[in-house]
Design a protein around this motif. Structure first.
Motif, PDB file in Angstrom:
ATOM      1  N   ARG A   1       0.338  -4.422  -8.774  1.00 22.65           N
ATOM      2  CA  ARG A   1      -1.052  -4.020  -8.975  1.00 22.65           C
ATOM      3  C   ARG A   1      -1.869  -5.241  -9.346  1.00 22.65           C
ATOM      4  NH1 ARG A   1      -3.520   0.808 -10.583  1.00 22.65           N
ATOM      5  NH2 ARG A   1      -1.452   1.771 -10.798  1.00 22.65           N
TER       6      ARG A   1
ATOM      7  N   THR B   1      -5.370  -6.373 -10.987  1.00 23.76           N
ATOM      8  CA  THR B   1      -6.407  -5.835 -11.858  1.00 23.76           C
ATOM      9  C   THR B   1      -7.531  -6.849 -11.979  1.00 23.76           C
ATOM     10  OG1 THR B   1      -4.703  -4.657 -13.084  1.00 23.76           O
ATOM     11  CG2 THR B   1      -6.872  -4.824 -14.112  1.00 23.76           C
ATOM     12  N   ARG B   2      -8.783  -6.398 -11.786  1.00 26.50           N
ATOM     13  CA  ARG B   2      -9.972  -7.244 -11.897  1.00 26.50           C
ATOM     14  C   ARG B   2     -10.916  -6.650 -12.914  1.00 26.50           C
ATOM     15  NH1 ARG B   2     -11.282 -10.402  -7.635  1.00 26.50           N
ATOM     16  NH2 ARG B   2     -12.651 -11.300  -9.214  1.00 26.50           N
TER      17      ARG B   2
ATOM     18  N   SER C   1     -13.979  -4.002 -11.588  1.00 24.16           N
ATOM     19  CA  SER C   1     -13.754  -3.633 -10.195  1.00 24.16           C
ATOM     20  C   SER C   1     -12.485  -2.798 -10.112  1.00 24.16           C
ATOM     21  CB  SER C   1     -13.632  -4.879  -9.304  1.00 24.16           C
ATOM     22  OG  SER C   1     -12.500  -5.644  -9.670  1.00 24.16           O
ATOM     23  N   SER C   2     -12.355  -2.116  -8.986  1.00 23.78           N
ATOM     24  CA  SER C   2     -11.203  -1.233  -8.833  1.00 23.78           C
ATOM     25  C   SER C   2      -9.923  -2.039  -8.675  1.00 23.78           C
ATOM     26  CB  SER C   2     -11.404  -0.325  -7.604  1.00 23.78           C
ATOM     27  OG  SER C   2     -12.574   0.459  -7.751  1.00 23.78           O
ATOM     28  N   ASP C   3      -8.814  -1.447  -9.162  1.00 22.04           N
ATOM     29  CA  ASP C   3      -7.517  -2.092  -8.994  1.00 22.04           C
ATOM     30  C   ASP C   3      -7.069  -1.986  -7.537  1.00 22.04           C
ATOM     31  OD1 ASP C   3      -7.654  -2.433 -11.681  1.00 22.04           O
ATOM     32  OD2 ASP C   3      -6.106  -0.958 -12.190  1.00 22.04           O
ATOM     33  N   GLN C   4      -6.254  -2.919  -7.134  1.00 17.72           N
ATOM     34  CA  GLN C   4      -5.659  -2.873  -5.808  1.00 17.72           C
ATOM     35  C   GLN C   4      -4.145  -2.927  -5.948  1.00 17.72           C
ATOM     36  OE1 GLN C   4      -8.697  -6.093  -4.272  1.00 17.72           O
ATOM     37  NE2 GLN C   4      -7.714  -5.172  -2.477  1.00 17.72           N
ATOM     38  N   GLU C   5      -3.466  -2.203  -5.074  1.00 19.48           N
ATOM     39  CA  GLU C   5      -2.014  -2.160  -5.127  1.00 19.48           C
ATOM     40  C   GLU C   5      -1.435  -2.578  -3.786  1.00 19.48           C
ATOM     41  OE1 GLU C   5      -0.686   1.659  -6.342  1.00 19.48           O
ATOM     42  OE2 GLU C   5      -1.419   1.451  -8.393  1.00 19.48           O
ATOM     43  N   ALA C   6      -0.246  -3.159  -3.832  1.00 19.26           N
ATOM     44  CA  ALA C   6       0.469  -3.540  -2.625  1.00 19.26           C
ATOM     45  C   ALA C   6       1.954  -3.463  -2.889  1.00 19.26           C
ATOM     46  CB  ALA C   6       0.078  -4.952  -2.196  1.00 19.26           C
TER      47      ALA C   6
ATOM     48  N   LEU D   1      -2.631  -9.730  -0.354  1.00 13.69           N
ATOM     49  CA  LEU D   1      -3.808  -8.922  -0.666  1.00 13.69           C
ATOM     50  C   LEU D   1      -5.019  -9.632  -0.067  1.00 13.69           C
ATOM     51  CD1 LEU D   1      -3.059  -8.072  -4.407  1.00 13.69           C
ATOM     52  CD2 LEU D   1      -3.046  -6.462  -2.508  1.00 13.69           C
TER      53      LEU D   1
ATOM     54  N   ASP E   1      -9.417  -9.661   1.007  1.00 13.51           N
ATOM     55  CA  ASP E   1     -10.763  -9.253   0.586  1.00 13.51           C
ATOM     56  C   ASP E   1     -10.865  -9.154  -0.932  1.00 13.51           C
ATOM     57  OD1 ASP E   1     -11.507  -9.056   3.285  1.00 13.51           O
ATOM     58  OD2 ASP E   1     -10.802  -6.966   3.381  1.00 13.51           O
ATOM     59  N   ILE E   2     -10.394 -10.186  -1.604  1.00 15.10           N
ATOM     60  CA  ILE E   2     -10.450 -10.235  -3.063  1.00 15.10           C
ATOM     61  C   ILE E   2     -11.673 -11.049  -3.476  1.00 15.10           C
ATOM     62  CG2 ILE E   2      -9.227 -10.835  -5.192  1.00 15.10           C
ATOM     63  CD1 ILE E   2      -7.863  -8.716  -3.451  1.00 15.10           C
TER      64      ILE E   2
END
Length: 304
Positions: free
Chosen positions: A2, A4-5, A8-13, A23, A25-26
Motif C-alpha cells: 500500500r 500512502t500519501r 490523497s487516496s491510498d494506492q495498492e499493488a 505504481l 501516476d503518482i
C-alpha cells in the motif's frame, strides 16, 4: 503493498513472483510504502518523489513473523483435589487412628466420584477398622446384643461379620454412592475459630448439613439416607427380633447423635492429637451463621 500519501487516496499493488511491483501516476511529494504478506513481518519505507522523477525503491527484505503461542494449563478437578486428599490420608490421631474424612483446608476442592469411592475404600480396609470391628463384636457378645447369634466362637464370628457389614454398607452408601449421585461432600470441614458456642453449634449442625460439590451448604441427604439404607440392608442379616423399620430409624437417629458428638471432638480435641496437620487459615474458616437455622428449619419442615 500500500502506498500512502498525505491528503490523497491510498494506492495498492500486488508484487509478482519475483517481488517486483510498479505504481504509476503518482503525484510528487512524500510517501510511505507498507509491504505486507501473510506469515511475514510488515515492513515500511518512506520516500519523497519529485516532479517527473521515476523513483526506484531500494530492495526491501521482509522477515518471517515471530509467532507467539500462549498455552494455559488448567488442572482438572481431580488433580486439584488430589493433593489435599493425600494429606487427609496421613491424618491419624495418636499416630494410628484413621481420620480421613476431615478437611483442615476450609476451601478444599470438591472430590470427584472416583476420589469419594477411593477414600471410602481406604477406610473400609484400614487395619484399625478391622480392630474396632473386633472390639465392637466383643462388646456385643459380652452384653449379649444380637442374642439370636448365640454365644461362643460362632456367635462372635456372626457379630463380627454383621458389624463389619454395617461399616462397609454405611461407608459406601453414605460416603461414596449417595455423595456421588447427589453431588455432596462427605467430609467434615474444621472450623477452628470463633467462640466455643459458635463452634459447638457448627459441629452439631454439620451432623445434618454438609457442603455440596458447588461449595454451598445444604441438607446432608447423603449421610441421613445412607444411614437409613444401611439400616435397611442390615435387616437381611440381623437376627429376626433385631430387625424392623422402627429399629432402623432409631439407629439412624443414634447415628446422627454420634456424628454430632464426633464433630465436637473434631473441633476441640482430635486436631490436637493429630500430627502434621495443615496450617489453618482463620480467614477462610467455614461460616454458617444464618444458614444454620435456615437449613435446619428446612429439614424440620420436610420431615413434617
Amino acid at each position: 503493498m500500500r502506498l500512502t500519501r498525505d491528503q490523497s487516496s491510498d494506492q495498492e499493488a500486488q508484487s509478482g513472483d519475483d517481488g517486483q511491483f510498479s505504481l504509476a501516476d503518482i503525484a510528487p511529494g512524500s510517501f510511505r510504502l507498507t509491504i505486507a504478506a501473510e506469515g511475514f513481518a510488515t515492513q515500511t519505507f518512506d520516500g519523497d518523489l519529485r516532479s517527473g522523477e521515476s523513483y526506484v525503491v531500494p530492495r526491501i527484505v521482509v522477515t518471517i513473523a515471530t509467532a507467539v503461542t500462549e498455552i494455559h494449563v488448567v488442572p482438572s478437578q481431580f488433580e486439584v483435589a488430589e493433593e489435599p486428599i493425600k494429606e487427609e490420608e496421613k491424618q491419624r490421631p495418636l499416630g494410628f487412628i484413621p481420620n480421613f474424612y476431615v478437611s483442615y483446608i476450609p476451601n478444599a476442592a470438591p472430590l470427584t466420584s472416583r476420589q469419594k469411592f477411593e477414600l471410602a475404600g481406604k477406610v473400609i480396609v484400614d487395619p484399625v477398622t478391622f480392630g474396632l470391628t473386633a472390639a465392637i463384636a466383643g462388646l456385643q457378645q459380652a452384653d449379649n446384643e444380637l442374642g439370636g447369634y448365640g454365644q461362643g466362637a460362632q456367635g462372635y464370628a456372626k457379630r463380627y461379620g454383621a458389624a463389619y457389614a454395617d461399616t462397609v454398607t454405611g461407608t459406601l452408601i453414605g460416603s461414596a454412592i449417595l455423595p456421588s449421585l447427589l453431588k455432596q461432600d462427605p467430609r467434615y470441614f474444621y472450623k477452628g475459630t470463633g467462640s466455643k458456642r459458635s463452634r459447638v453449634l457448627y459441629a452439631l449442625a454439620t451432623s445434618v448439613i454438609c457442603k455440596g460439590d458447588d461449595r454451598h451448604w445444604q441438607p446432608n441427604y447423603s449421610g441421613i439416607l445412607g444411614s437409613l439404607a444401611a439400616g435397611g440392608i442390615s435387616n437381611l442379616y440381623y437376627p429376626a427380633h433385631d430387625r424392623g423399620a422402627g429399629l432402623t430409624f432409631e439407629n439412624t437417629l443414634i447415628g446422627i447423635g454420634t456424628t454430632a458428638a464426633a464433630n465436637i471432638l473434631q473441633e476441640f480435641v482430635i486436631r490436637k492429637l493429630t500430627p502434621n496437620v495443615p496450617d489453618h487459615d482463620p480467614g477462610n474458616a467455614p461460616k454458617l451463621s444464618g444458614q444454620i437455622s435456615k437449613l435446619l428449619g428446612k429439614l424440620v419442615h420436610e420431615g413434617d
